[in-house]
Design an enzyme around this catalytic site. Structure first.
Site, PDB file in Angstrom:
ATOM      1  CD  GLU A  61      23.717   3.482  19.647  1.00  0.00           C
ATOM      2  OE1 GLU A  61      24.407   2.983  18.647  1.00  0.00           O
ATOM      3  OE2 GLU A  61      24.195   3.589  20.590  1.00  0.00           O
ATOM      4  CD  GLU A 117      26.208   7.202  15.627  1.00  0.00           C
ATOM      5  OE1 GLU A 117      27.423   6.608  15.901  1.00  0.00           O
ATOM      6  OE2 GLU A 117      25.410   7.566  16.123  1.00  0.00           O
TER       7      GLU A 117
END
Length: 481
Positions: free
Chosen positions: A188, A375
């Site tokens: 990320e 996720e």
């Protein structure tokens, strides 16, 4: 205010058919052959053993030991309990597992000599996974930069990081590549750059940091393709944090702000990867503070990902925000981000339609790349009941949303629940996402299955259960009421 509420009700009603609260009935066999179901954790959050066997501090070690850090430090002691944990994964029926390599454990000085004990640990862990038929999905960088590199040149804000990260990746490919077919480079980067480098000052640190992350990712992807892909036949991608976003009201300003927020978050990463440059909205607003790609760099970054990893938890509302004198990332976005419905930034409503819309947006705007949901999960208070039916409700609904997206043509190829067990969480130390409860007060760090662990196990073994009717039985199995 009434208009805002009515607008949100309209959105919610429009997507209520796929809320996941009632009649989403499916089994694992409804997914395409080869679709991966897994779970995940990261090295820093799971391993512990922070000062054992040659490991040196990362920037997160420095943070948790600072005045700004948590009041206590928790870990799962995975470094010593990895065989037990892999056995739990096997018993659950996982196809794959996402983990990360701790840079300061493998190469304690950031560059140079490899730590033989760190190397042996990761080889043992990967061998244990593959021996149990579980495919490793490895993230090279999950927020744990060696502190020595941060001290030396500032880490991601200096281009020296590109060579050091590429050398680290080279060691990982060489030593672990026969066991690993799916590699994510940077976890990320959009959230990392914003959260770690947006200081609210005029210095363009978040933009420089993310720019260097993209160049480092592209350098690593090129290395793999040139040196390892033919023999190892794996894939290299990058992982992006991605809320879905909807306008707070039906006003034109909020609609424009919503697209601007998408460009500043998802587009910040995806535009360079697909088109070789940043979104026009970012270039127009940020101006010279936004780094530019040379022709060579643009060609290097464009098409450098074999797949896209997505981290998604919830949906936000976006309201237009007036131009500010501040020259930081959040001010540049000119948008207020507001949790949807009863959600907060650490407690989420069940909004699976947001994931469907996100995957459709990626399909329509970025060429429908292969996607892995790396996720997705719902936090609960760590000290609450093992009977986490609210987490089951969330997972049941979001997996249904993934199935809907696949049926609608999305190239989504895997779903990884976060997290396999309770971990040290970066945003809220008392809220955890685990399928397994970890007793952090117990020196043995005992693991206990929650209702969600049993539900996911049943799903992976071909069964499905209505979330509202699940309880834990005394024999750690399902009972229905």
């Amino acid at each position: 205010m009434v208009g805002q509420v009515l607008f949100l009700i309209t959105i919610f009603m429009g997507f209520a058919f796929c809320s996941g609260r009632c009649s989403d009935v499916y089994t694992r066999s409804d997914f395409p052959k080869g679709f991966l179901f897994g779970s995940a954790f990261s090295a820093f959050q799971w391993e512990g053993a922070v000062d054992e066997d040659g490991r040196k501090p990362s920037i997160w070690d420095s943070f948790v030991n600072s005045d700004a850090g948590p009041p206590f430090v928790i870990d799962c002691d995975g470094y010593h309990k990895y065989k037990e944990d892999v056995r739990l994964m096997y018993d659950m029926g996982l196809d794959a597992f996402r983990l990360s390599i701790s840079w300061p454990r493998l190469i304690p000085s950031g560059r140079g000599p490899v730590n033989p004990k760190g190397l042996r640990f990761y080889k043992n862990l990967l061998n244990e996974l593959t021996r149990h038929g579980i495919e490793p999905h490895v993230t090279l960088y999950h927020n744990d930069l060696p502190q020595v590199l941060e001290d030396e040149y500032g880490g991601w804000i200096d281009r020296k990081i590109i060579d050091d990260f590429t050398a680290f990746a080279d060691v990982c490919f060489r030593e672990f590549g026969n066991s690993v077919k799916l590699w994510s480079t940077v976890n990320e980067p959009n959230m990392l750059a914003m959260g770690g480098y947006d200081l609210g000052a005029s210095a363009p640190k978040p933009y420089i940091a993310l720019h260097n992350m993209l160049l480092a990712h592209a350098s690593v992807a090129r290395l793999y393709k040139q040196k390892y892909k033919e023999k190892q036949n794996g894939s290299v991608g990058i992982t992006c944090f991605a809320h879905w976003m909807v306008p707070f009201t039906s006003s034109e300003e909020d609609n424009i702000a919503t697209q601007r927020a998408k460009d500043f978050s998802l587009g910040w990463v995806m535009h360079p990867l697909v088109f070789g440059d940043y979104p026009e909205a970012m270039k127009n607003i940020v101006g010279k503070r936004l780094p530019s790609f040379s022709k060579e760099e643009s060609d290097l970054v464009k098409d450098s990902s074999d797949f896209l990893g997505i981290i998604h938890y919830t949906t936000l509302c976006v309201a237009h925000k007036s131009k500010s004198r501040n020259k930081d990332y959040l001010s540049d976005m000119r948008a207020s981000l507001i949790p949807f419905g009863n959600s907060t930034f650490i407690k989420f409503d069940v909004l699976p339609w947001g994931l469907e819309e996100l995957l459709e947006y990626i399909k329509q705007n970025y060429g429908n790349p292969p996607v892995y949901i790396l996720e997705n999960g719902r936090p609960t208070n760590h000290y609450s009941s093992l009977n986490d039916v609210e987490r089951v409700e969330y997972l049941h609904a979001y997996i249904a949303a993934v199935l809907n997206s696949v049926r609608n043509g999305s190239e989504t190829r895997g779903y990884f629940q976060w997290s396999f067990m309770d971990l040290y969480e970066f945003l809220s130390y008392n809220h955890t996402y685990g399928l397994y409860y970890v007793n952090f007060s117990d020196p043995e760090r005992k693991r206990s299955p929650k209702t969600s662990a049993l539900w996911y196990t049943a799903f992976l073994k071909g069964k499905t259960q209505e979330p509202m009717n699940l309880t834990l039985s005394s024999s750690s199995g399902f009972s229905t009421q």
